[in-house]
Structure formats: C-alpha cells, structure tokens
Design an enzyme around this catalytic site. Structure first.
Site, PDB file in Angstrom:
ATOM      1  CB  CYS A 265     -13.914  -8.693  34.304  1.00 20.28           C
ATOM      2  SG  CYS A 265     -12.906  -9.550  35.531  1.00 20.28           S
TER       3      CYS A 265
ATOM      4  CE1 TYR B 284     -26.234  -8.313 -14.131  1.00 23.85           C
ATOM      5  CE2 TYR B 284     -25.125  -8.569 -12.016  1.00 23.85           C
ATOM      6  CZ  TYR B 284     -26.149  -8.056 -12.767  1.00 23.85           C
ATOM      7  OH  TYR B 284     -27.103  -7.281 -12.175  1.00 23.85           O
TER       8      TYR B 284
ATOM      9  CE  LYS C  62     -31.258 -12.919  -8.176  1.00 22.02           C
ATOM     10  NZ  LYS C  62     -31.383 -11.863  -7.177  1.00 22.02           N
TER      11      LYS C  62
ATOM     12  CE  LYS D 122     -34.651 -14.988  -4.132  1.00 24.40           C
ATOM     13  NZ  LYS D 122     -34.083 -13.629  -4.095  1.00 24.40           N
TER      14      LYS D 122
ATOM     15  CD  GLU E 233     -23.256 -14.671 -14.735  1.00 25.29           C
ATOM     16  OE1 GLU E 233     -23.860 -13.759 -14.124  1.00 25.29           O
ATOM     17  OE2 GLU E 233     -23.045 -14.641 -15.949  1.00 25.29           O
TER      18      GLU E 233
ATOM     19  CG  ASP F 223      -1.986  -1.040   1.150  1.00 20.76           C
ATOM     20  OD1 ASP F 223      -1.967  -1.820   0.169  1.00 20.76           O
ATOM     21  OD2 ASP F 223      -2.834  -1.094   2.056  1.00 20.76           O
ATOM     22  CB  ALA F 224       3.907   2.127   1.918  1.00 19.92           C
TER      23      ALA F 224
ATOM     24  CB  CYS G  84     -10.699 -12.824  35.403  1.00 24.58           C
ATOM     25  SG  CYS G  84     -12.219 -13.372  34.587  1.00 24.58           S
TER      26      CYS G  84
ATOM     27  CG  ASP H 175     -28.501  -9.774  -1.344  1.00 26.91           C
ATOM     28  OD1 ASP H 175     -29.269  -9.120  -2.087  1.00 26.91           O
ATOM     29  OD2 ASP H 175     -28.832 -10.185  -0.220  1.00 26.91           O
TER      30      ASP H 175
ATOM     31  CG  LEU I 102     -32.592 -12.717 -13.019  1.00 27.95           C
ATOM     32  CD1 LEU I 102     -31.433 -13.068 -12.100  1.00 27.95           C
ATOM     33  CD2 LEU I 102     -32.392 -13.362 -14.389  1.00 27.95           C
TER      34      LEU I 102
ATOM     35  CB  CYS J 129     -16.350 -10.678  36.452  1.00 29.38           C
ATOM     36  SG  CYS J 129     -15.756 -11.916  35.280  1.00 29.38           S
TER      37      CYS J 129
ATOM     38  CB  CYS K  48     -13.252 -13.999  38.320  1.00 33.19           C
ATOM     39  SG  CYS K  48     -13.185 -12.228  38.025  1.00 33.19           S
TER      40      CYS K  48
HETATM   41  S1  IVH Z   1     -28.589 -11.079 -14.767  1.00 37.47           S
HETATM   42  C1  IVH Z   1     -31.965 -10.581 -17.279  1.00 37.47           C
HETATM   43  N1  IVH Z   1     -26.690 -11.926 -13.166  1.00 37.47           N
HETATM   44  O1  IVH Z   1     -30.489  -9.949  -9.682  1.00 37.47           O
HETATM   45  C2  IVH Z   1     -30.716 -10.322 -16.607  1.00 37.47           C
HETATM   46  N2  IVH Z   1     -28.394 -10.547 -12.274  1.00 37.47           N
HETATM   47  O2  IVH Z   1     -33.390 -10.487  -9.880  1.00 37.47           O
HETATM   48  C3  IVH Z   1     -30.893  -9.866 -15.229  1.00 37.47           C
HETATM   49  N3  IVH Z   1     -28.131 -10.035  -9.906  1.00 37.47           N
HETATM   50  O3  IVH Z   1     -31.553  -6.922 -11.051  1.00 37.47           O
HETATM   51  C4  IVH Z   1     -29.650  -9.709 -14.545  1.00 37.47           C
HETATM   52  N4  IVH Z   1     -26.252 -11.146  -9.618  1.00 37.47           N
HETATM   53  O4  IVH Z   1     -29.493  -6.919  -9.576  1.00 37.47           O
HETATM   54  C5  IVH Z   1     -27.816 -11.205 -13.282  1.00 37.47           C
HETATM   55  N5  IVH Z   1     -24.940 -12.700 -11.858  1.00 37.47           N
HETATM   56  C6  IVH Z   1     -26.061 -12.000 -11.989  1.00 37.47           C
HETATM   57  C7  IVH Z   1     -26.632 -11.303 -10.896  1.00 37.47           C
HETATM   58  C8  IVH Z   1     -27.812 -10.598 -11.084  1.00 37.47           C
HETATM   59  C9  IVH Z   1     -27.168 -10.387  -9.044  1.00 37.47           C
HETATM   60  C10 IVH Z   1     -29.316  -9.220  -9.575  1.00 37.47           C
HETATM   61  C11 IVH Z   1     -29.511  -8.016 -10.458  1.00 37.47           C
HETATM   62  C12 IVH Z   1     -30.879  -8.139 -11.029  1.00 37.47           C
HETATM   63  C13 IVH Z   1     -31.514  -9.076 -10.077  1.00 37.47           C
HETATM   64  C14 IVH Z   1     -32.605  -9.831 -10.787  1.00 37.47           C
END
Ligand code: IVH
Length: 682
Positions: A429, A229, A120, A317, A118, A34-35, A435, A122, A84, A411, A414
């Site tokens: 404590c 993606y 998914k 899911k 892939e 980093d430095a 302790c 969050d 999706l 505590c 002890c």
């Molecule tokens: S594809 C039709 N790929 O999931 C293509 N979406 O429920 C739609 N998301 O709005 C997106 N990882 O925010 C795709 N590897 C991934 C994803 C992904 C997360 C989210 C994305 C989308 C939501 C759809």
C-alpha cells in the site's frame, strides 16, 4: 616469521579458535564478538597458507573444503543404533515400569529405578567416531545396522568438535541428534522463498536433507547443531550410568542438552515431561517428546532389548507439530512498511498443543507456488511459538468449487491502490503515513520489546489511540496527557499513570534500539546494533551515504539503500530529530568519542586494521585512530584511506592491493600515532 614461531602461533590460534567455537556453539556463551573471532580465524588461515606443512586435518580451518563426493560409503554399526518404544500418558509410563519389574523376576518389586530424562530432539540420529580424541568418522543411523558415511558433512557442523578436550578413551563412539534450530530453519526458508526456491517442510527434513548433501560446502551453509546423548562402541570405557556419560561428554567438549535431568522416580519423570512440554515453544529447536531412560547401566544390561528397541527407555510423545485442515479464506494484512501479506484463515485445528486458525502465506508468489485455493485441504507446520505455515496442498482433496486467491487492487485498510513494482515479490500500500493500518503497525513496532519497550502500550490501545486521532506518529505518544488517556476504553486513572511512567522511562534507550524502533525496512535488531556502533551521533547517521553504510558489518547494498531512502524522506528524518531533540529520547554516547576540529587530523579518513599487532591490542590501536578523527571499518572498500596490515593479514590485504588502497605495517602505524602523541613510539 620463522617456521618455529609460526608453528607456535598456529597452535596458539587453534586453541583460541577452538575455545571460542566451543563457547559459542556448545556452551551458548560467547566471550568475544564475531569480528574478533573472524580476526583470529583469518590469521590462522593466513599462517596455514603461508606454511602448508602446518595445515593438519584437525585444524578448525579445515571444516569445509572436502570435495563433493559421488556417493556415500556404507558404514556398519558395530553396536546397532536402536529405536525407541513410545507412549503418550503417565499411565503408560507406569505400565512400562511395571513391565520392567516383571522382567527382572523375583527381585523386580524391590529394584529402585532412577531415570534420566531428556528432550527428544526432532532431528537425525548420527554416530561420531573419535579415535585418540580426533573425529575420524561420522555416520547416519540408516537402518540401525548400516548407515552412510557423512564424515565430510558432520565436520562442517561447528557444535561438533574435531578434537575432544580432556581425557577421552582411545576409541569413543558418540551418538546424538543433529538438528536445525528453528531460527535457522525460518531464515533458510525466508531466503528460499525470496529467491524462488523450495522451502524446507520442517526442521527435521532440513537436518536430514542437509546431511545428505554430496557437497559438504552445501551442508556448511546450513544452520545445523547437535546434542549428544549416548556412547556407542567404546571398548573399556567405564561409564556406570547415563548421568556419568553426560558429565564425561561435557568434559570432552561435546554438546549435551542442558534440559536433561536425573529423576529419582517415575513421579519425577511425570513432572519433567509436563514441564518440558510447557517449555516446548521456547526451546529454539523442535522436539517431538521426552525420552525417559533407566539411568543405571547394570540395570539396562539386565533389561535388554526386544526387536531393536531397548526395554530400558521410553519415548513420551508430544502432540505433533504438523496437521492438516481446510483453508476457509485468505485475508490481506497491511504491515508497518505497507507490505500486504496474505494470511490464511483455517478451520481450527490442534497442532503442537495449541489450536491454530491462522497461518502466514508470506506473499503472492508463495500462494502461487503452493497453487493454493480456498477450500483446499492443507498441511500446516508449527515450529516453536512462530506463526504456523502452510507447507503443502493436498490436491486430490480439492473440491470442485475451490476458489483462486487474488490480491486486492486497493489497500484493505485505507483504499489506496496497491503497488507491486516490477521484479519485487512484495506488494505494498503506497499511502505510507496516510494509511491508518501502517500508522498502527509503526507505533506497535516503536513500542515493541526490542525497540523502546513501552510497557502497557498493547495492540488494543494503539488501535484506540489511532482511531481517536490522538496519535499519528511515535512523537505524539509523548504528548499524551492523563486526561486524554483516561477518556479511553478500559483505561483507569492508575493505568493511565502507569503508561505515562512507562513512556517517560522509555526515553532513555540505546542508540541501537532507537534505530531499530524507527522501523527502517530490513533493519532488524542486529543490523541496528552494527549501525549504532559505527555512527557516533544521529546527525552522522542522517548524513551517511550508501557507500559508508556498506562498510558496516551486516549491511549490504539493499539495506544501505533502504536506510538512505528512509532518511531521504523528510518526514522520517524530521521525526527522528524530533524524537531525539524535542521529545528528549537519549542514549549514552558511545565510547570512545570521535575527535573533531584541529584535534582530528584524520577526520574524513577510513582505516582498516588487519592481521596481528604486536605492540598494542587492536582495540587500543582502533581507539587511538578514532581519537584522531578516523573511522575504523571492518572491511576494505574503495573508500578506505589506509590499511594497516600486521602479520597474518590475508583477504583484506589482498583486497587493499586490488583496490590500490595504501598499506602500512605496524611500525608505520606506531610512527604515525607517535607523531600525534597517541601512543606508539615513545
Ligand atoms: S536414545 C536406544 N535420546 O529418537 C537409544 N534418542 O525413536 C535410542 N532421539 O533414533 C536413542 N532425541 O534419532 C535418544 N535424547 C534422545 C533422543 C533420541 C532424539 C531420536 C533418535 C532415535 C529416535 C528413536
């Protein structure tokens, strides 16, 4: 420096800085410290300041700096951002493939579907528009048709290139997910809790909230990253399938998920979904499932979409990482430094794939902030393999007999009085080594993976060793005999031998691990490494004062005070010495060794090198100074003896001027080194 020379160096530095950013944030494979990175970046900033005409908007120095906006502008997505369809079983995946076949009519039964799978992520879906390889606009998904212009905010995310590499099409819309890594999420919340601010509920809200900041400086301070993606509107770009898009993205320097994989059939997808679920807790980011996509774009075209969801993709899911349950009790645990932590005992609940019955409550301020009572219905969140946390209390469900939570006065381990100094959030404590709970926690920490990594010395064994009074401090571990060990429960002759071998093996460590193992308050792994790099010997560390400690990267006034206070306690410094000198815990001496005596004309001096050096690499200059007995620090303070400022020196030179620290240029340094026969002018 002439303008031409400056222009050349600026271009060179930008390539270097961008290359290192790419290695660090996109490839997760940094090449320099980093430095060293900071030094390059500082030099670039200084050159651009000195030559304003060279400061272009795509410079890596211009990620932050846009003024706060009054509101976000609207952005229309030429190609809508879809969502999706979802499922939660392999049977549903099979039914989906069947529907796809039917949709393709007569040919359907004969089509070979290959899939791209892939994680998914969050987080928050984001669209990035690159024109001629330069990031022009960033936008949120919004309702899929219209989103918000968050260009200034996405520019602050280091994983997002401002300029693409390779050979991108003239117009490329990149879509992906911006997310908050779990360690960043936890660190943010720890800070928030310490300063009485509201923690973020989960990493997704963290990402969404950070992108919605009107002041990009706020976004810049948040830990965010991105996985790309898909491509949106990219006229004339001839990608044939998802796998090709991912390869092309990589070549453009965009970050794609390394756990994405092509699958020959649905059975492969089923295995993928299962493997990914097993890895979920170790990914370092939150996922809510896997996405299974038909790989071939011509097939996608024929499948089309229904109500904003493509027929060619399916979200599988995973169990939610959030759930609600009832708080049945609050226990108080005693930590290594005596800190008393309230722990929530929950009615067991299934969250993110595991059954949870404990959650951390951090401290009593947190209990008060949540207004938590025993009997309350609580929302819990579990991210990765970290202890679940209570995020919210559902007040409307509070039973009439809900009990308030109170900190015990003594505590629980002890019986010593619990103290909470004025202004501190943590109650402790005060019995220290007296302790038993603290003794155990110290031993656990000493033996833990990042410390001395003593295999076989688990929690149960530590409990037994302390209960049997065989061990009070870590040094006692090394005096244990085979006979003593064999006398313990569940300890056969083989396990006893293994433990003794593990203890013997643990005597060769790094200085950093040794420092970490001592368990100094707030000295984590990274801080221990920085401290170890600065002090050549244990003696030097034991003598260090708060001021010199603060010259170490990563050490501020609080940590410096903790270290000084730790060693000021005789028991601690004696233990550290005993472990090194008597038990024989050793580490390799750091190179280069500092000179002493008459060979050390610069002994006691602290030097700082900043800016560029032309005649020798900075590392060499540093070694030469260390060989003359000087310390070479990263930051200028009033204890700095001398600053060497090469071209491009910025903030450190200014700081030296402010503190009236003498500044010399490279020629001065070379002359001095030559005088002591340490290279330089020959
Ligand atoms: S594809 C039709 N790929 O999931 C293509 N979406 O429920 C739609 N998301 O709005 C997106 N990882 O925010 C795709 N590897 C991934 C994803 C992904 C997360 C989210 C994305 C989308 C939501 C759809």
């Amino acid at each position: 420096m002439s303008t031409a020379a400056a222009r050349e160096r600026v271009a060179e530095l930008r390539d270097l800085v961008e290359g290192h950013l790419h290695r660090y944030h996109v490839l997760d494979d940094p090449e320099i410290s980093d430095a060293e990175y900071d030094a390059l970046f500082d030099e670039l900033v200084a050159l651009e300041q000195a030559n304003p005409s060279l400061a272009t908007p795509d410079s890596p120095t211009r990620r932050v700096g846009a003024p706060p906006a009054a509101a976000f502008r609207e952005v229309r997505h030429d190609t809508p951002m879809l969502s999706l369809d979802k499922c939660a079983s392999v049977a549903e995946l099979e039914a989906w493939e069947e529907r796809c076949r039917r949709h393709l009519g007569e040919e359907g039964p004969d089509v070979r579907f290959t899939y791209f799978c892939e994680p998914k992520i969050d987080g928050v879906a984001v669209s990035l528009l690159y024109r001629d390889g330069t990031l022009e606009r960033g936008a949120t998904r919004g309702n899929g048709e219209t989103g918000e212009d968050i260009t200034a905010n996405v520019r602050t995310i280091r994983a997002i290139p401002l300029r693409l590499k390779g050979d991108p099409p003239p117009e490329l819309e990149v879509r992906g997910e911006v997310y908050m890594p779990i360690d960043g999420f936890l660190a943010f919340n720890e800070k928030a809790r310490a300063s009485g601010e509201r923690p973020i509920v989960n990493p997704r809200n963290g990402a969404a909230g950070s992108l919605r900041q009107l002041d990009p400086a706020v976004t810049a301070a948040r830990p965010l990253s991105m996985f790309c993606y898909s491509a949106g509107a990219s006229p004339g770009w001839p990608a044939r399938d998802q796998a090709a898009v991912m390869e092309a993205f990589k070549s453009f320097g965009l970050r794609v998920n390394p756990r994405s994989a092509l699958q020959a059939d649905l059975a492969g997808c089923a295995r993928y979904v299962e493997t990914l679920l097993n890895e979920r807790d170790r990914l370092g980011y939150a996922i809510d499932g896997a996405v299974v996509k038909v790989n071939d774009f011509a097939l996608r075209e024929r499948l089309g979409q229904v109500t904003r969801k493509p027929r060619w993709a399916m979200a599988y899911k995973y169990p939610a990482e959030e759930a609600s349950t009832v708080l049945e009790a609050v226990d108080f645990q005693v930590g290594r430094t005596g800190a008393i932590t309230p722990v929530a005992k929950l009615r067991p609940v299934f969250v993110g794939g595991v059954t949870v019955s404990n959650a951390t409550l951090h401290n009593m301020d947190e209990v008060e902030r949540l207004d938590l009572r025993i009997g309350d219905t609580v929302h819990i969140h579990r991210a990765g393999d970290v202890i679940p946390q209570i995020m919210k209390v559902e007040k409307s469900k509070r039973p009439a007999n809900a009990e308030t939570v109170t900190m015990p006065v003594a505590c629980p381990a002890c019986g010593a009085p619990i103290q909470r100094p004025e202004g501190e959030v943590v109650a402790r404590c005060g019995a220290g080594r007296q302790c038993a709970a603290q003794r155990k926690e110290r031993l656990r920490h000493f033996a833990s993976r990042l410390a001395l990594d003593i295999e076989g010395l688990g929690d149960k064994l530590v409990d037994q060793l302390v209960a049997a009074d065989l061990v009070t401090d870590p040094a006692d571990l090394y005096a244990l005999t085979k006979e003593q060990l064999e006398g313990l429960e569940r300890m056969g002759s083989k396990s006893a031998e293994n433990l003794l071998a593990a203890l013997a093996a643990s005597k060769h460590v790094t200085f950093a691990r040794f420092i970490y193992a001592l368990g100094i308050r707030e000295v984590g792994e990274t801080t221990a490494q920085a401290v170890a790099a600065r002090y050549a010997t244990l003696d030097a560390l034991l003598r260090a004062d708060a001021e010199s400690l603060q010259e170490v990267d990563d050490v501020g006034p609080i940590v410096a005070a903790n270290i000084v206070a730790f060693f000021a306690d005789d028991a601690n410094s004696t233990l550290a010495r005993k472990l090194h000198e008597q038990v024989g815990i050793v580490w390799d001496a750091p190179a280069p060794a500092a000179a002493t005596g008459s060979a050390a004309p610069l002994a006691g001096q602290t030097w700082v090198l900043t800016g560029a050096l032309a005649a020798m690499p900075r590392q060499e200059a540093k070694q030469a100074l260390v060989a003359l007995g000087a310390k070479v620090a990263g930051a200028v303070s009033k204890n700095t003896t001398q600053v060497v400022a090469g071209p491009g020196a910025g903030a450190k030179r200014a700081q030296a001027k402010k503190l009236a620290v003498p500044i010399m240029d490279e020629a001065g340094l070379l002359a001095l080194l030559a005088r002591y026969d340490q290279g330089g002018d020959k």
